[in-house]
Enzyme design. Structure first.
Site, PDB file in Angstrom:
ATOM      1  N   LYS A  11       0.750  -1.146  -0.126  1.00  0.00           N
ATOM      2  CA  LYS A  11       0.014  -0.140  -0.024  1.00  0.00           C
ATOM      3  C   LYS A  11       1.144   1.197   0.193  1.00  0.00           C
ATOM      4  O   LYS A  11       2.048   1.304   0.747  1.00  0.00           O
ATOM      5  CB  LYS A  11      -0.972   0.074   1.336  1.00  0.00           C
ATOM      6  CG  LYS A  11      -2.104   1.000   1.269  1.00  0.00           C
ATOM      7  CD  LYS A  11      -2.738   0.737   2.428  1.00  0.00           C
ATOM      8  CE  LYS A  11      -3.965   1.921   2.538  1.00  0.00           C
ATOM      9  NZ  LYS A  11      -4.845   1.469   3.858  1.00  0.00           N
ATOM     10  N   SER A  18      -9.426   2.162   2.670  1.00  0.00           N
ATOM     11  CA  SER A  18      -8.323   2.903   1.689  1.00  0.00           C
ATOM     12  C   SER A  18      -7.152   1.950   1.109  1.00  0.00           C
ATOM     13  O   SER A  18      -6.498   2.458   0.338  1.00  0.00           O
ATOM     14  CB  SER A  18      -7.798   3.668   2.808  1.00  0.00           C
ATOM     15  OG  SER A  18      -6.991   3.224   3.715  1.00  0.00           O
ATOM     16  N   SER A  58     -10.580  -0.547   6.290  1.00  0.00           N
ATOM     17  CA  SER A  58      -9.560  -0.078   4.726  1.00  0.00           C
ATOM     18  C   SER A  58      -9.242  -1.643   4.232  1.00  0.00           C
ATOM     19  O   SER A  58      -8.561  -1.347   3.354  1.00  0.00           O
ATOM     20  CB  SER A  58      -8.781   0.902   5.332  1.00  0.00           C
ATOM     21  OG  SER A  58      -9.187   1.923   5.370  1.00  0.00           O
TER      22      SER A  58
END
Length: 524
Positions: free
Chosen positions: A76, A151, A175
């Site tokens: 990420k 996210s 997320s």
């Protein structure tokens, strides 16, 4: 097409059936061919990936073997990686370059993983979608007009597209779990504090050890067993703090057979309805549990109050989020003072949380401890709780610059956008582990997932149940497969609108793209 699991790849590598260099070149070729339409990999690192793959092959030739040796993975964007930008999608920090790897990136590399690059995120990691001015919009591979979630949306979209076998993300408000649910992959939100988070920090902030209140870092994969493989790499305290004196030894799963599990199934929440597609997914899992001989209940007096839990979670979440933006405080405090005492909506809870005093937070934290004790009592009678992750499958891109004006459509009725977080918050607020698993598809063909919440620090119990359910209902679920040829936009240019001041006053507009749709964009 079928994509192999990380476990499959590790077996093939050990047997000499394939090299890491071959796997890496194949993954890079797929990204270069397919990511134009998905926009999942926002920061490629192909040269270093190829070098790492050659090093992995050389290490294996010397007789070495490590848990992830030679397996291509992604990370990420919010994790620090030396030599690559860490922006969190914030235009002000588009050129920020950290000096060292986050502790989890170091653990990936020590385990032998080959990092292909970084995956896209929303602005400041604070959205249920994944778009920002720097890198544009990530599309859901199943329907490019929809979000992959956020996210960790870039990571989920990368996995389902075959861009690496594993990814690492983070979870504060679902997320990890929401993108897994929206994209048809697996994710695990570990017990709070189980995995060190140093270096998963906003750009330019010092990468010091920190005990986070709600947020965790965790694994994403295309198969349940791969979650355990990656969690075993990630778990453990920071070597600079608790790691000086402590090691982690997670207890084994409570049971190995489905018929031995005691499961509470929830499908209704007092603050928001569950959409029909998600309800069908929950029921599909419940039916599989019953068919496998598990003891399944739909109600328990031991369950902590869901309405109060949602308010507590909302207050704690927004208290921590706004604390970094003191310029807003007086304005928000004036608005909060104008609320009626009778207003117990989640909108009101969000506003009150934004202006929490320290005394307010201590009181909320004390109530959280009561909920934690309630969960301990519940898990003396049950091994896991099955429930939704969000009320709907993936929704269409919505880039309204004011999230307060956005709405979530549940079977034709609109609800406040952030109300969809209450199911994710059920595990986050008390710090419990939760595993997201696919549970079929909606009538429109979109993936639908559920979460398996387990007892604190008994992550292996939820993960084992996920494996058993994958064996039971995996056929027909969108796991391990690339999505069909979904129609949708292609990648375009990054938006050049003014930079947003903070995540609660977004200044992003839909990104113009080449072609007839304007829902994605990325700079070269």
């Amino acid at each position: 097409m079928e994509f192999p699991t990380a476990e499959d790849l590790a077996t093939a590598l050990r047997a000499g059936e394939v090299t890491s260099a071959e796997l890496t070149d194949e993954a890079i070729a797929r990204i270069e061919r397919d990511d134009t339409a998905i926009n999942a990999i926002c920061v490629p690192d192909f040269d270093r990936a190829r070098a790492a793959a050659r090093g992995a092959d050389q290490a294996r030739a010397r007789g070495e073997d490590r848990p992830l040796l030679g397996i291509p993975v992604t990370v990420k964007e919010s994790y620090n990686m030396a030599g690559l930008p860490t922006t969190w999608g914030i235009p002000l920090h588009r050129n920020y370059m950290p000096a060292e790897d986050a502790v989890q990136v170091s653990r990936l590399k020590a385990a032998g993983a080959v990092v292909l690059g970084k995956t896209n995120v929303p602005l400041g990691l604070q959205d249920v979608q994944s778009f920002n001015e720097i890198y544009g919009t990530t599309n859901n591979p199943w329907d490019r007009g929809r979000t992959p979630g956020g996210s960790s949306g870039g990571s989920a979209a990368a996995l389902v597209s075959g861009f690496g076998a594993l990814s690492i993300g983070s979870d504060l408000a679902g997320s990890l779990r929401t993108p897994a649910h929206f994209c048809g992959v697996y994710a695990h939100k570990p017990t709070l504090g189980l995995a060190a988070n140093r270096g998963m920090v906003p750009p330019s902030a010092p990468a010091w050890p920190a005990d986070l209140d709600l947020a965790v870092v965790g694994p994403m994969a295309r198969a349940a067993r791969d979650l355990t493989l990656l969690l075993d790499v990630m778990a453990g305290p920071d070597p600079l703090t608790l790691g000086v004196a402590h090691d982690v030894t997670l207890p084994p799963a409570r049971h190995e057979r489905l018929c031995d599990f005691r499961v509470l199934v929830l499908d209704k929440h007092p603050h928001i309805p569950t959409g029909s597609a998600v309800l069908a997914g929950v029921n599909r899992v419940a039916d599989a549990l019953v068919d496998g001989g598990a003891r399944v209940e739909r109600h328990s007096p031991l369950l902590p109050d869901l309405a109060e839990a949602a308010v507590l979670y909302t207050q704690l979440l927004f208290s921590s989020s706004v604390a970094r933006f003191p310029e807003l405080y007086e304005q928000l405090r004036t608005r909060a003072a104008g609320l009626s005492a009778d207003d117990q909506s989640l909108d009101a809870a969000r506003l009150r949380g934004m202006v929490f005093s320290h005394r307010d937070w201590i009181e909320a934290n004390s109530r959280r401890e009561l909920h934690r004790h309630g969960w301990r009592q519940l898990f003396a009678e049950f091994d896991a709780v099955v429930c939704p992750i969000t009320p709907t499958p993936a929704f269409p891109h919505d880039h309204n610059p004011d999230p307060r004006e956005r709405r979530i459509d549940i079977d034709g009725v609109e609800y406040p956008y952030f109300d969809q977080l209450v199911w994710a918050g059920l595990a986050t607020m008390p710090g419990l582990p939760a595993t997201a698993i696919p549970a079929g598809r909606s009538p429109e063909g979109l993936p639908v997932g559920v979460q398996l919440i387990g007892p604190m620090f008994e992550d292996r119990t939820a993960l084992r149940l996920a494996e058993l359910l994958e064996q039971k209902i995996g056929e027909g679920c969108p796991t391990g497969r690339g999505p069909p040829n979904a129609s949708g936009p292609v990648r375009g240019r990054a938006d050049t609108s003014p930079s947003p001041r903070h995540p609660f006053e977004r200044a992003l507009r839909p990104v113009p793209a080449h072609g007839s749709d304007s829902s994605t964009g990325r700079t070269a």
